[in-house]
Design a protein around this motif. Structure first.
Motif, short mmCIF file in Angstrom:
data_model
loop_
_atom_site.label_atom_id
_atom_site.label_comp_id
_atom_site.label_asym_id
_atom_site.label_seq_id
_atom_site.Cartn_x
_atom_site.Cartn_y
_atom_site.Cartn_z
N MET A 1 -20.06 12.94 18.32
CA MET A 1 -19.36 11.65 18.41
C MET A 1 -18.15 11.77 19.32
O MET A 1 -17.53 12.82 19.44
CB MET A 1 -18.90 11.25 17.00
N ARG A 2 -17.81 10.66 19.95
CA ARG A 2 -16.65 10.65 20.85
C ARG A 2 -15.37 11.00 20.11
O ARG A 2 -15.25 10.77 18.91
CB ARG A 2 -16.52 9.25 21.48
N TYR A 4 -11.82 10.97 18.52
CA TYR A 4 -11.05 9.91 17.89
C TYR A 4 -9.57 10.10 18.18
O TYR A 4 -9.03 11.19 18.05
CB TYR A 4 -11.30 9.95 16.37
N PHE A 12 -9.84 3.07 10.47
CA PHE A 12 -10.37 2.23 9.41
C PHE A 12 -11.68 2.84 8.92
O PHE A 12 -12.38 3.50 9.68
CB PHE A 12 -10.71 0.83 9.93
N ALA A 13 -11.98 2.59 7.65
CA ALA A 13 -13.36 2.78 7.19
C ALA A 13 -14.03 1.42 7.22
O ALA A 13 -13.38 0.39 7.00
CB ALA A 13 -13.37 3.35 5.79
N VAL A 14 -15.31 1.39 7.54
CA VAL A 14 -16.06 0.14 7.56
C VAL A 14 -17.23 0.24 6.60
O VAL A 14 -17.99 1.21 6.64
CB VAL A 14 -16.55 -0.19 8.98
N PHE A 50 -20.70 2.74 2.94
CA PHE A 50 -20.10 2.98 4.25
C PHE A 50 -21.13 2.87 5.38
O PHE A 50 -22.27 3.32 5.23
CB PHE A 50 -19.44 4.36 4.28
N VAL A 51 -20.71 2.28 6.45
CA VAL A 51 -21.54 2.23 7.66
C VAL A 51 -21.51 3.61 8.30
O VAL A 51 -20.45 4.24 8.40
CB VAL A 51 -21.00 1.16 8.64
N ARG A 52 -22.68 4.08 8.73
CA ARG A 52 -22.75 5.42 9.33
C ARG A 52 -22.26 5.39 10.77
O ARG A 52 -22.27 4.34 11.42
CB ARG A 52 -24.18 5.94 9.25
N PRO A 53 -21.90 6.56 11.29
CA PRO A 53 -21.26 6.61 12.61
C PRO A 53 -22.07 5.99 13.74
O PRO A 53 -21.48 5.45 14.68
CB PRO A 53 -21.07 8.11 12.84
N ASP A 54 -23.39 6.05 13.69
CA ASP A 54 -24.16 5.53 14.82
C ASP A 54 -25.14 4.46 14.40
O ASP A 54 -26.26 4.37 14.93
CB ASP A 54 -24.86 6.68 15.54
N GLU A 55 -24.70 3.62 13.50
CA GLU A 55 -25.59 2.65 12.89
C GLU A 55 -25.03 1.25 13.13
O GLU A 55 -23.83 1.03 12.97
CB GLU A 55 -25.63 2.98 11.40
N ASP A 56 -25.90 0.33 13.49
CA ASP A 56 -25.50 -1.06 13.63
C ASP A 56 -25.19 -1.66 12.25
O ASP A 56 -25.67 -1.17 11.24
CB ASP A 56 -26.63 -1.85 14.31
N LEU A 57 -24.41 -2.74 12.24
CA LEU A 57 -24.03 -3.35 10.97
C LEU A 57 -25.24 -3.90 10.21
O LEU A 57 -25.38 -3.67 9.00
CB LEU A 57 -23.01 -4.47 11.21
N VAL A 98 -17.93 -5.67 5.90
CA VAL A 98 -18.72 -6.75 6.47
C VAL A 98 -19.72 -7.15 5.41
O VAL A 98 -20.60 -6.36 5.05
CB VAL A 98 -19.43 -6.31 7.76
#
Lengths: 232, 232
Positions: A1-2, A4, A12-14, A50-57, A98
DNA sequence: CCAAAAGTGTTCTTACTACACCCATGG
DNA sequence: CCATGGGTGTAGTAAGAACACTTTTGG
């Protein structure tokens, strides 16, 4: 991952949270899961995670729905509802969630998922009547989801998302009555709903499962907007 | 701020982006700003920026609107639109953006903000006609915002958000015509709009600024929903 | 036969469309 | 006076509400 860079981009956590609605035992019900972790350990909450690092919403929402409930997810209508980001909504850290709205036909009972010890269908009126039942700001999210469902029944064929593949006009009418919590004249409803182009597709089959004279069975049509709309 | 635990909560940046619509020179226009930073340096984009660590989403949206444009923000209608979280939407890192829709009466020209070198009002048709004009996924967000505005004119008094405090029926009609891109019969519109309870509040004043016979000036009424709705 | 639910017909009323017509100002 | 836009009247049509009535099954 890029890499941070918190000095530029506050962390933030999403998460995604799911308002899953269905009709069960002649009630409009929402899916709630019992939390197996802090905070709100042991409290009821909406399904989510939690949304994963490379996953769309959208992908995250559908994954959580499958994971946390074990329900078959193919026949479920899923749409984004809104996002909630009050700085104090999660005591652990800054979380933006979301929220998604899911509408499903009557499904098998849910099973517990990874972070939950229990899951059940609960009548919406019971949940909305007791604001302190749900963890986080989930009471508000549920309210927004139910209101969205109510208004979408007016101008989209979404009521059919609560029905099995083949259904009668009376079953569709019951969906409207339960979601809107208002009685509807069966005769006018029948005329109206069979008149809207593209809402219903005839199957040729009939059923007597509701008693009385056999009723036509329909599948949902191709219409995506109702002309004219149904009015509350 | 609370300690961040990336092993449990994948790190995201959260931004707000603004679809700001107004009516200028008889066109529906959107606010665009020229980017002063990478990525998309020098390209036009929607106004927006990072949500601060202890700031609500709505607050961030209103702050960015004020900051990035220098416009007076009190008379602006602001509502959440949707969230966008494609993992590839920002090449720097994982960014989820919460888009907002703002509707404003004709305002003074915007000025550049902190991260922008320029700002302007651009006709929506021009922007939507050239998908590659805007940075990131802002073309899609703009399209969603315009579509939201279009449908909200049908069943809410939101068209008045494009008008100054006191306005004529003809000015309100022009809003509908421009947003919907469709001609409307002035006589029927007048009857309809003056008939909907709570949409318009009489001021007692008149104006001849549109030429011809003096027109009544109205303020927006207290209604929050239109009964019956305006239909496209 | 009766009960129950499906489905149709009819009447009344509301609201939209199209357009003829009159009103009040500026020039 | 005329041009321009504001505003009203009216006739025809589409669609909702209320409800009487007929149809087709099970028991």
């Amino acid at each position: 991952m890029r890499h941070y860079q918190p000095e530029k981009y506050p962390p933030f956590a999403v998460t995604v949270d799911l308002v899953v609605l269905t009709i069960r035992a002649d009630r409009l019900c929402a899916l709630v899961v019992r939390r197996g972790e802090r905070p709100y350990l042991g409290r009821w909450a909406l399904a989510g995670g939690f949304v994963r690092p490379d996953e769309d919403l959208d992908t995250a929402a559908r994954r959580e729905l499958a994971e946390e409930t074990g329900l078959p997810v193919g026949s479920v209508h899923l749409e984004q509802l809104a996002s909630y980001g009050d700085p104090a909504r999660d005591p652990r850290m800054r979380v933006v969630t979301v929220a998604y709205l899911a509408l499903a036909p009557d499904l098998p009972s849910p099973r517990a998922g990874t972070d939950t010890v229990d899951a059940k269908w609960e009548p919406v009126t019971d949940l909305l009547g007791k604001p302190a039942t749900l963890a986080f700001d989930h009471h508000r999210i549920l309210g927004d989801g139910v209101e969205r469902a109510r208004s979408k029944l007016e101008y989209t064929p979404l009521a059919t998302a609560f029905c099995p593949t083949e259904f009668t006009v009376a079953e569709l009418r019951r969906v409207y009555e339960l979601v809107w919590d208002t009685p509807i004249d069966p005769r006018n409803f029948h005329r109206k709903v069979t008149g809207v182009t593209g809402l219903l597709a005839s199957t040729g089959h009939t059923t007597t499962r509701d008693g009385g004279r056999p009723a036509q069975l329909y599948r949902r049509g191709e219409a995506t907007l109702l002309h004219p709309p149904m009015l509350r």
